[in-house]
Design an enzyme around this catalytic site. Structure first.
Site, PDB file in Angstrom:
ATOM      1  N   ASN A  46       0.670  -1.278   0.092  1.00  0.00           N
ATOM      2  CA  ASN A  46       0.043   0.064   0.146  1.00  0.00           C
ATOM      3  C   ASN A  46       0.839   1.150  -0.187  1.00  0.00           C
ATOM      4  O   ASN A  46       1.041   1.913  -1.127  1.00  0.00           O
ATOM      5  CB  ASN A  46      -0.964  -0.018   1.146  1.00  0.00           C
ATOM      6  CG  ASN A  46      -1.963   0.927   1.082  1.00  0.00           C
ATOM      7  OD1 ASN A  46      -1.935   1.891   0.511  1.00  0.00           O
ATOM      8  ND2 ASN A  46      -3.059   0.871   1.937  1.00  0.00           N
ATOM      9  N   ASP A  47       1.389   1.622   1.078  1.00  0.00           N
ATOM     10  CA  ASP A  47       2.153   2.821   1.271  1.00  0.00           C
ATOM     11  C   ASP A  47       3.528   2.878   0.442  1.00  0.00           C
ATOM     12  O   ASP A  47       3.430   3.945  -0.134  1.00  0.00           O
ATOM     13  CB  ASP A  47       2.596   3.013   2.949  1.00  0.00           C
ATOM     14  CG  ASP A  47       1.807   2.926   3.631  1.00  0.00           C
ATOM     15  OD1 ASP A  47       0.465   3.596   3.294  1.00  0.00           O
ATOM     16  OD2 ASP A  47       1.656   2.594   4.718  1.00  0.00           O
ATOM     17  N   VAL A  48       4.066   1.723   0.087  1.00  0.00           N
ATOM     18  CA  VAL A  48       5.300   1.799  -1.106  1.00  0.00           C
ATOM     19  C   VAL A  48       4.815   2.107  -2.344  1.00  0.00           C
ATOM     20  O   VAL A  48       5.765   2.052  -3.077  1.00  0.00           O
ATOM     21  CB  VAL A  48       6.051   0.498  -0.670  1.00  0.00           C
ATOM     22  CG1 VAL A  48       6.695   0.275   0.630  1.00  0.00           C
ATOM     23  CG2 VAL A  48       5.062  -0.852  -1.204  1.00  0.00           C
TER      24      VAL A  48
END
Lengths: 474, 101
Positions: free
Chosen positions: A392-394
């Site tokens: 997700n965040d990456v």
């Protein structure tokens, strides 16, 4: 007599040399495994050197046997049983126990130390060993609990109240440390033990899951420091060298991880969880998304069928779903159809650096297909299909374009450059950083909701039936 | 005092060595390296052994030493084995792809 004293010293020297070579070898793929064995051998030698030096009573041997059997067997069983996905927690657990060992040694010397009152150096060493050992232990256990999902991030730890609590605990540690020399076995010692343990909890608890790898690495460094301090307590130079080496190596690794996430160590330790604690690990926070396209496994399979170049982006969701083998099956099938397959590995994907490499290696994915961020990023514009698996965040493009995003500045995988993106995810819940992902709303993105393993198996059977249909038609 | 000075030198040089040893590590090896370094930090078992050796029959010391030895060995044995498990995956990969060529 001189010869008798010389032998243990020589063994110690060889042990230090082998330990250094072991740590060095661990940083190269070709030598890593033998280096690990070398380091283990060095530890054995160090024990041998000590046992030669120090004559032991039968009673002492008995207690050594008890400790060795229990600790060794538990270590053996844990190491064999633990799944690869739980590696970060396991390292945290082992690490905490190392800290506890240093703490217990210091307690033993402080409470029952023979040979009169300890000197100033010994007292300082005891204080450091207790303080660092206790923080390492309680901090590591909290880190393990958070990664396992046993411990949530309480709301109060996200307010500035936590700084007050931690400062109070630190002052209590200081008071205990300063009062300790006067009354070695008295209440200052216990104040120090309790306050340090609570401080370890208080410092680790507010830190969000995204930053947990950094914390474990730092705690790993601490356990080296605790060992070195224990070395001062019992007067072992070998222990001091080894502890110092591990402490320094842990610091370097911590720094490397912070760089990869574009975070400073200070903001990791004192900044609290990114974006608050509300949705950490939760799946319900779906508000805020307006333009989501979702699609079935069948549509995704059709896109894969037509693609020439496919990149998989694995994340923690893949690890949780234990979907690495299904993923490998799928990429084998695609390769058999002439599709060029690679895997984009973000340095901090998963819960530890290298977590994804370990996981995919378990599923026999060839090394050459695992591409690091700097290698794969220029390739995305000529990639037909990107499949994001529980990351997700990456892959959040806001990290590049939105300066108000908490992730701003963190290097990310630029999957938004690809022609088509499928995001396999259980729900629209936020990632570990607890923020919205702009990627999900892009026109070229479609969400495939479901557990990574289930979705991948669905894709496999769709593609197989398509392949079978083609053969039948031909 | 000279023993202390010597110990401080050892501390300093050990730290510098540690900083130099792992200057460059491919990300692939970060987890195994962390795990291996963690196993080495269980070297504190030497302190546990020393404590037991110098206990002179005092039972509380023997118990504390034995407990600490247990924790340290859990760290050491578990740490090295887990590291080996991770690295075995990499090396198995190496030989297999090497054999295919």
């Amino acid at each position: 007599m001189a010869g008798l004293n010389l032998l243990p010293a020589l063994i110690d020297l060889v042990a230090v040399l082998l330990l250094a070579l072991g740590i060095k070898g661990l940083s190269k793929v070709s030598t890593a495994r033998s280096a690990n064995g070398l380091a283990a051998l060095a530890m054995g030698l160090a024990v041998l050197g000590l046992l030669i030096q120090q004559p032991l009573s039968p009673q002492a041997w008995l207690w050594i046997a008890i400790g060795t059997t229990v600790g060794g067997l538990l270590g053996l069983v844990t190491a064999r049983r633990v799944p690869m996905t739980a590696m970060p927690e396991t390292v945290a657990l082992f690490n905490g126990c190392g800290g506890m060992a240093s703490l217990l040694v210091a307690l033993g010397v402080a409470l029952y130390g023979s040979g009169g009152s300890p000197g100033l150096v010994e007292q300082i060493s005891i204080v450091i060993s207790v303080f660092v050992g206790a923080i390492t232990f309680s901090g590591s256990i909290v880190a393990m609990g958070k990664l396992q999902g046993w411990i949530d991030t309480p709301g109060w730890t996200q307010s500035s109240l936590r700084h007050g609590v931690n400062i109070a605990l630190a002052v209590a540690c200081l008071v205990g440390a300063l009062a300790l020399p006067g009354a070695m076995a008295g209440s200052p010692l216990w104040l120090l033990v309790v306050a340090s343990s609570l401080l370890g909890i208080g410092v680790t608890l507010p830190i969000g899951g995204a930053d947990m790898p950094v914390v474990i690495s730092l705690l790993n460094s601490y356990s080296g420091v605790a060992a070195a301090a224990a070395g001062f307590v019992v007067g072992s130079q070998l222990l001091i060298v080894a502890g110092a080496m591990v402490g320094a190596a842990g610091l370097i690794l911590t720094q490397v991880m912070c760089t990869a996430m574009n975070r400073s160590l200070v903001s990791v330790l004192f900044g609290g969880a990114l974006g608050g604690s509300a949705s950490v690990g939760g799946g319900g926070d779906e508000a805020g998304y307006t333009r989501i396209t979702s699609c079935s496994a069948e549509e995704c399979a059709l896109a894969l069928e037509a693609a020439e170049r496919v990149v998989f982006v694995p994340g923690y969701g893949l690890a949780v779903a234990q979907a690495q083998h299904a993923l490998r099956e799928l990429s084998k099938l695609l390769e058999a159809h002439g599709v060029e397959v690679s895997y984009a590995i973000h340095p901090v994907a998963g819960r530890m650096p290298g977590h994804m490499n370990v996981l995919l290696a378990e599923a026999d994915v060839p090394y050459e297909q695992l591409l690091e961020m700097d290698t794969i990023n220029p390739e995305f514009p000529r990639t037909d299909v990107v499949i994001v698996l529980g990351a997700n965040d990456v892959v959040n493009p806001d990290a590049k374009s939105d300066s108000s995003s908490p992730l701003y500045g963190m290097p990310v995988l630029e999957v938004d450059q690809a022609r088509q993106v499928f995001v396999v995810k259980r729900s629209l819940g936020a990632g570990y950083a607890g923020i919205k992902n702009a990627l999900f709303e892009l026109p070229q993105t479609a969400m495939v909701f479901g557990d990574a393993k289930v979705v991948l198996n669905g894709l496999l059977s769709e593609l197989r039936s398509m392949g079978a249909g083609k053969k039948a038609a031909a | 005092m000279s023993a202390l000075t010597q110990a401080l030198w050892v501390l300093l040089l050990g730290s510098l060595l540690g900083l130099e040893l792992i200057g460059k590590v491919p990300p692939t090896l970060h987890t195994p390296l962390m795990s291996g370094a963690n196993a080495i930090s269980g070297i504190t078992m030497l302190a546990s052994l020393t404590l037991i050796g110098q206990a002179n029959g005092q039972v509380p010391l023997l118990v504390l030493g034995s407990l600490s030895l247990g924790f340290a060995l859990f760290n050491v044995v578990g740490g090295f084995l887990v590291t080996d498990r991770m690295l075995a995956m990499f090396s198995r990969k190496k030989t297999r792809s090497g054999g295919a060529r």
